[in-house]
Design a protein around this motif. Structure first.
Motif, PDB file in Angstrom:
ATOM      1  N   MET A  89      51.215  51.038  41.275  1.00  0.00           N
ATOM      2  CA  MET A  89      51.166  49.699  41.863  1.00  0.00           C
ATOM      3  C   MET A  89      50.972  48.568  40.873  1.00  0.00           C
ATOM      4  O   MET A  89      50.940  47.416  41.263  1.00  0.00           O
ATOM      5  CB  MET A  89      50.064  49.660  42.909  1.00  0.00           C
ATOM      6  CG  MET A  89      50.450  50.398  44.166  1.00  0.00           C
ATOM      7  SD  MET A  89      49.088  50.522  45.318  1.00  0.00           S
ATOM      8  CE  MET A  89      48.008  51.636  44.482  1.00  0.00           C
ATOM      9  N   ASP A  90      50.767  48.905  39.618  1.00  0.00           N
ATOM     10  CA  ASP A  90      50.497  47.830  38.659  1.00  0.00           C
ATOM     11  C   ASP A  90      51.764  47.058  38.308  1.00  0.00           C
ATOM     12  O   ASP A  90      52.852  47.613  38.277  1.00  0.00           O
ATOM     13  CB  ASP A  90      49.904  48.405  37.364  1.00  0.00           C
ATOM     14  CG  ASP A  90      48.459  48.805  37.563  1.00  0.00           C
ATOM     15  OD1 ASP A  90      47.822  48.220  38.442  1.00  0.00           O
ATOM     16  OD2 ASP A  90      47.997  49.713  36.856  1.00  0.00           O
ATOM     17  N   ASP A  91      51.548  45.764  38.046  1.00  0.00           N
ATOM     18  CA  ASP A  91      52.688  44.924  37.670  1.00  0.00           C
ATOM     19  C   ASP A  91      53.394  45.446  36.421  1.00  0.00           C
ATOM     20  O   ASP A  91      54.608  45.332  36.295  1.00  0.00           O
ATOM     21  CB  ASP A  91      52.224  43.476  37.430  1.00  0.00           C
ATOM     22  CG  ASP A  91      52.154  42.694  38.737  1.00  0.00           C
ATOM     23  OD1 ASP A  91      52.361  43.323  39.795  1.00  0.00           O
ATOM     24  OD2 ASP A  91      51.911  41.478  38.694  1.00  0.00           O
ATOM     25  N   ASP A  92      52.622  46.037  35.503  1.00  0.00           N
ATOM     26  CA  ASP A  92      53.305  46.474  34.282  1.00  0.00           C
ATOM     27  C   ASP A  92      54.102  47.762  34.487  1.00  0.00           C
ATOM     28  O   ASP A  92      55.036  48.049  33.748  1.00  0.00           O
ATOM     29  CB  ASP A  92      52.367  46.524  33.066  1.00  0.00           C
ATOM     30  CG  ASP A  92      51.299  47.565  33.202  1.00  0.00           C
ATOM     31  OD1 ASP A  92      51.084  48.008  34.343  1.00  0.00           O
ATOM     32  OD2 ASP A  92      50.693  47.914  32.178  1.00  0.00           O
ATOM     33  N   ILE A 107      57.132  49.823  45.948  1.00  0.00           N
ATOM     34  CA  ILE A 107      55.941  50.678  46.008  1.00  0.00           C
ATOM     35  C   ILE A 107      56.020  51.469  47.314  1.00  0.00           C
ATOM     36  O   ILE A 107      56.173  50.885  48.397  1.00  0.00           O
ATOM     37  CB  ILE A 107      54.660  49.826  45.937  1.00  0.00           C
ATOM     38  CG1 ILE A 107      54.600  49.128  44.572  1.00  0.00           C
ATOM     39  CG2 ILE A 107      53.425  50.693  46.148  1.00  0.00           C
ATOM     40  CD1 ILE A 107      53.645  47.966  44.515  1.00  0.00           C
ATOM     41  N   ARG A 109      54.108  52.978  49.398  1.00  0.00           N
ATOM     42  CA  ARG A 109      53.268  52.707  50.573  1.00  0.00           C
ATOM     43  C   ARG A 109      53.638  51.389  51.241  1.00  0.00           C
ATOM     44  O   ARG A 109      53.275  51.140  52.383  1.00  0.00           O
ATOM     45  CB  ARG A 109      51.792  52.714  50.210  1.00  0.00           C
ATOM     46  CG  ARG A 109      51.435  51.816  49.043  1.00  0.00           C
ATOM     47  CD  ARG A 109      49.977  51.457  49.065  1.00  0.00           C
ATOM     48  NE  ARG A 109      49.869  50.050  49.420  1.00  0.00           N
ATOM     49  CZ  ARG A 109      48.750  49.362  49.422  1.00  0.00           C
ATOM     50  NH1 ARG A 109      47.629  49.966  49.096  1.00  0.00           N
ATOM     51  NH2 ARG A 109      48.722  48.096  49.750  1.00  0.00           N
TER      52      ARG A 109
ATOM     53  N   ASN B 253      43.014  52.963  47.209  1.00  0.00           N
ATOM     54  CA  ASN B 253      43.252  51.890  46.266  1.00  0.00           C
ATOM     55  C   ASN B 253      41.968  51.364  45.636  1.00  0.00           C
ATOM     56  O   ASN B 253      41.874  51.159  44.433  1.00  0.00           O
ATOM     57  CB  ASN B 253      43.917  50.756  47.030  1.00  0.00           C
ATOM     58  CG  ASN B 253      45.083  50.242  46.285  1.00  0.00           C
ATOM     59  OD1 ASN B 253      45.354  50.717  45.194  1.00  0.00           O
ATOM     60  ND2 ASN B 253      45.751  49.281  46.841  1.00  0.00           N
ATOM     61  N   LYS B 267      44.410  47.167  34.292  1.00  0.00           N
ATOM     62  CA  LYS B 267      45.472  46.411  33.632  1.00  0.00           C
ATOM     63  C   LYS B 267      45.821  45.205  34.495  1.00  0.00           C
ATOM     64  O   LYS B 267      46.252  45.368  35.625  1.00  0.00           O
ATOM     65  CB  LYS B 267      46.702  47.301  33.431  1.00  0.00           C
ATOM     66  CG  LYS B 267      46.444  48.442  32.453  1.00  0.00           C
ATOM     67  CD  LYS B 267      47.641  49.359  32.345  1.00  0.00           C
ATOM     68  CE  LYS B 267      47.664  50.365  33.484  1.00  0.00           C
ATOM     69  NZ  LYS B 267      48.806  51.279  33.414  1.00  0.00           N
ATOM     70  N   GLU B 269      47.994  41.653  34.506  1.00  0.00           N
ATOM     71  CA  GLU B 269      48.976  40.868  33.774  1.00  0.00           C
ATOM     72  C   GLU B 269      49.007  39.481  34.409  1.00  0.00           C
ATOM     73  O   GLU B 269      49.494  39.319  35.531  1.00  0.00           O
ATOM     74  CB  GLU B 269      50.346  41.553  33.886  1.00  0.00           C
ATOM     75  CG  GLU B 269      51.299  41.131  32.804  1.00  0.00           C
ATOM     76  CD  GLU B 269      52.709  41.598  33.112  1.00  0.00           C
ATOM     77  OE1 GLU B 269      53.626  41.043  32.522  1.00  0.00           O
ATOM     78  OE2 GLU B 269      52.881  42.497  33.959  1.00  0.00           O
ATOM     79  N   LYS B 271      50.317  35.947  34.924  1.00  0.00           N
ATOM     80  CA  LYS B 271      51.476  35.075  34.692  1.00  0.00           C
ATOM     81  C   LYS B 271      51.676  34.218  35.937  1.00  0.00           C
ATOM     82  O   LYS B 271      50.972  34.396  36.934  1.00  0.00           O
ATOM     83  CB  LYS B 271      52.709  35.927  34.389  1.00  0.00           C
ATOM     84  CG  LYS B 271      53.066  36.901  35.497  1.00  0.00           C
ATOM     85  CD  LYS B 271      54.388  37.573  35.229  1.00  0.00           C
ATOM     86  CE  LYS B 271      54.794  38.390  36.437  1.00  0.00           C
ATOM     87  NZ  LYS B 271      55.248  39.727  36.124  1.00  0.00           N
ATOM     88  N   ASP B 310      48.108  38.048  38.988  1.00  0.00           N
ATOM     89  CA  ASP B 310      48.826  39.316  38.969  1.00  0.00           C
ATOM     90  C   ASP B 310      49.092  39.633  40.438  1.00  0.00           C
ATOM     91  O   ASP B 310      48.149  39.777  41.217  1.00  0.00           O
ATOM     92  CB  ASP B 310      47.922  40.354  38.290  1.00  0.00           C
ATOM     93  CG  ASP B 310      48.541  41.739  38.248  1.00  0.00           C
ATOM     94  OD1 ASP B 310      49.021  42.202  39.302  1.00  0.00           O
ATOM     95  OD2 ASP B 310      48.516  42.370  37.188  1.00  0.00           O
ATOM     96  N   SER B 311      50.366  39.706  40.818  1.00  0.00           N
ATOM     97  CA  SER B 311      50.652  39.792  42.245  1.00  0.00           C
ATOM     98  C   SER B 311      50.154  41.092  42.868  1.00  0.00           C
ATOM     99  O   SER B 311      49.678  41.094  44.002  1.00  0.00           O
ATOM    100  CB  SER B 311      52.150  39.595  42.505  1.00  0.00           C
ATOM    101  OG  SER B 311      52.898  40.427  41.680  1.00  0.00           O
ATOM    102  N   ALA B 312      50.206  42.206  42.102  1.00  0.00           N
ATOM    103  CA  ALA B 312      49.723  43.470  42.668  1.00  0.00           C
ATOM    104  C   ALA B 312      48.223  43.383  42.945  1.00  0.00           C
ATOM    105  O   ALA B 312      47.737  43.878  43.961  1.00  0.00           O
ATOM    106  CB  ALA B 312      50.025  44.619  41.717  1.00  0.00           C
ATOM    107  N   LYS B 313      47.503  42.736  42.018  1.00  0.00           N
ATOM    108  CA  LYS B 313      46.050  42.623  42.183  1.00  0.00           C
ATOM    109  C   LYS B 313      45.714  41.643  43.319  1.00  0.00           C
ATOM    110  O   LYS B 313      44.791  41.875  44.090  1.00  0.00           O
ATOM    111  CB  LYS B 313      45.391  42.146  40.881  1.00  0.00           C
ATOM    112  CG  LYS B 313      45.659  43.057  39.688  1.00  0.00           C
ATOM    113  CD  LYS B 313      44.986  44.396  39.844  1.00  0.00           C
ATOM    114  CE  LYS B 313      45.189  45.284  38.636  1.00  0.00           C
ATOM    115  NZ  LYS B 313      46.338  46.199  38.789  1.00  0.00           N
ATOM    116  N   GLU B 319      44.266  42.186  50.853  1.00  0.00           N
ATOM    117  CA  GLU B 319      44.123  43.276  51.831  1.00  0.00           C
ATOM    118  C   GLU B 319      42.657  43.557  52.112  1.00  0.00           C
ATOM    119  O   GLU B 319      42.258  43.808  53.255  1.00  0.00           O
ATOM    120  CB  GLU B 319      44.814  44.541  51.321  1.00  0.00           C
ATOM    121  CG  GLU B 319      46.312  44.527  51.621  1.00  0.00           C
ATOM    122  CD  GLU B 319      47.054  45.633  50.905  1.00  0.00           C
ATOM    123  OE1 GLU B 319      46.478  46.733  50.734  1.00  0.00           O
ATOM    124  OE2 GLU B 319      48.207  45.400  50.500  1.00  0.00           O
TER     125      GLU B 319
END
Lengths: 135, 425
Positions: A89-92, A107, A109, B253, B267, B269, B271, B310-313, B319
């Motif tokens: 799920m990480d952006d990188d 992703i 899920r 998660n 991690k 990122e 931006k 960081d969009s995933a975070k 959530e």
């Protein structure tokens, strides 16, 4: 004359996930081929050029990123649409896949199986349009 | 004239030793020089000069084995071995070569060009020997010389013993320091290896947990959408499966994030991202839970939704906040999500009409495993990780999280992020 079915190669090592994809796409006009690891997926691509590849990342033998890089260095495979579907799920992780040449990074899920077919069709049609533009 | 006088004085000087000043200077050495090798060398120097001795040596023993030797006046290195000296150990007094009858013992003295052996310490606890060669002028050792040595040897013994102990302690300390450093390094390495292993384990475990959870929610969604006739009980059971899998998703998660924060491997990122699709997706993600609990979720986005993050975070933070806002809400309550940008600060506001947080618990809200003491809250499932993870991720992105809460009225969370780099710090 009905459209010929779109050829979709699923490279995914987890049988549960494969089964879920297959169940979700059972009624779609797709020809599905399943390979259970990166190496057998790459081997299949030597003789089978699909319209779209659904590619997992974490797989034994060859990772999804490895398969992507191999595809991009192969003239007859470099333009095949690849949707990476991963649980990373990480952006990188996403960036790594897109940098290696993936068309989309989803992703697992977050993809609703009730909308899976429609989303694939959408990607296929936009790929076809951009293909028409370039040729 | 002068040269004749000088030579007479020299002649007299050969036979005239100033024992008291020699003794004084040697005792001074014994008291002041603590380093063993230098002490041995200076003793030999002083004796050689004071008594005009051609060559001499000090041998130090440890457990009857030669542990260190200092020479003076020998053309090259003179080896001394423990076995050569073993016969000397039983001797209690000063030995002169002329006393020696046994050829082996004489041979030793001759080979090393020695005349006298002065034992240092009693036979049972001997630290070594002062070994002396002939005098430069060919004169013999006098009885005054021997008296001088006999008087000096006990003090030399004590000082040499002290200096040897001091050196041993230093060497031990050096080895100890070396050993400690080595052990520390080993520990650090194994600790790092353990952390890596833990991180790897958690990563694999959560990945392996996430996959079946994905499958459960995928299959239940498909059954739900199949349109096949189902009894009310079946529908209810299916909804329970969906909700359970949603909860598992968030939990897995959170666990992954906590493990990563412990291992220091989160991690992030940062931006420029657009928060709008992220917030919409999070709201959609939580909608089955909201529908199930009859909670209305309203989104009022502002005109600009760009931020540094960081969009995933951000998705995970949203959530967590939304699932709390729904889970701890009142029946038929609501959750309002508002966004705004004011002076390069982007704010997401999540306001619920829930149970609220008792004021005494406010300082603990973001701590790991915090759960309210309120039995109403305790009765609902939760791990106490959600807000901890939300704060950790927000701060990793350079943002800030805060809240206002009134028990019985509701809680509002505020997420603040910078919208451009120059306002980031």
């Amino acid at each position: 004359m009905p459209n010929p079915p779109k050829r979709i190669l699923i490279i995914e090592d987890d049988e549960l996930i494969t089964q879920m994809y297959r169940a979700s796409l059972a009624t779609a006009n797709f020809e599905l081929r399943l390979e259970s690891d990166g190496a057998s997926g790459w081997a299949a691509l030597q003789t089978y050029v699909p319209d779209l590849v659904i590619l997992d990342i974490m797989m034994p033998k060859l990772s999804g990123i490895d398969v992507l890089k191999l595809m991009k260095s192969n003239p007859s495979l470099k333009d095949v649409t690849v949707i990476v579907m991963s649980s990373l799920m990480d952006d990188d992780d996403k960036k790594r896949a897109l940098d290696a040449g993936a068309t989309e990074y989803w992703i697992k899920r977050d993809v609703k199986m009730t909308e899976f077919e429609a989303r694939l069709m959408q990607v296929l049609s936009s790929a076809k349009n951009s293909g028409n533009l370039t040729t | 004239m002068n040269s004749i006088l000088q030579s007479i004085q020299n002649l007299l000087g050969h036979n005239q030793v100033d024992y008291s000043s020699l003794q004084k200077s040697i005792i001074n050495l014994l008291a002041s020089v603590a380093e063993i090798d230098r002490l041995m060398q200076l003793i030999l120097d002083n004796l050689a000069r004071g008594l005009k001795i051609k060559n001499s040596a000090i041998v130090v023993l440890k457990n009857s084995v030669v542990s260190r030797v200092e020479f003076i006046g020998y053309p090259a290195q003179v080896p001394f071995s423990g076995s050569e000296l073993s016969w000397l150990i039983s001797q209690s007094g000063i030995i002169h070569i002329d006393q020696l009858k046994n050829s082996v013992e004489r041979d030793f003295f001759l080979a090393k060009n020695l005349v006298l052996s002065i034992p240092l310490g009693p036979p049972a606890d001997r630290i070594g020997y002062l070994l002396l060669g002939p005098k430069t002028d060919g004169s013999v050792y006098t009885s005054s010389d021997l008296t001088f040595f006999a008087e000096l040897s006990p003090q030399m013994t004590i000082s040499l013993r002290n200096a040897v102990s001091r050196r041993e302690i230093q060497e031990f300390n050096a080895t100890l320091a070396g050993k400690v450093a080595e052990r520390t390094r080993e520990l650090e390495q194994s600790q790092q290896a353990q952390l890596r292993l833990k991180d790897e384990f958690v990563f694999i475990a959560t990945h392996d947990l996430a996959t079946p959870v994905t499958a459960i929610s995928g299959f239940s969604a498909m059954i739900n959408a199949s349109g096949e006739a189902m009894s009310e009980t079946l529908k209810q059971n299916l909804r329970a499966i969906s909700e359970a899998s949603e909860r598992l998703k968030v939990l897995v998660n959170d666990l992954l994030q906590v493990a990563r924060s412990d291992a220091g491997t989160i991690k992030v990122e940062v931006k420029k991202i657009n928060a709008l699709p992220v917030i919409e997706a999070a709201i959609k993600q939580c909608s089955p839970m909201a529908t199930d609990k009859n909670i209305q979720v309203i989104f009022n986005p502002g005109s600009s939704n760009d931020l540094l993050g960081d969009s995933a975070k951000l998705a995970e933070i949203m959530e967590n906040l939304l699932s709390n806002a729904i889970k701890y809400n009142k029946p038929s309550g609501s959750v309002v999500v508002t966004t705004q940008e004011i002076e390069k600060t982007y704010t997401i506001i999540v306001k619920d009409t829930g149970l609220g947080i008792p004021i005494v618990e406010h300082p603990k809200v973001f701590t790991k495993f915090y759960r309210s003491e309120d039995p109403e809250v305790r009765s609902r499932p939760g791990t106490g990780l959600g807000l901890f993870v939300a704060r950790m991720l927000t701060e990793k992105m350079g943002g800030r999280i805060s809240f206002e809460s009134k028990p019985g009225v509701g809680t509002t969370f505020f997420l603040n992020f910078s919208t451009s780099l120059d306002s980031a710090h």
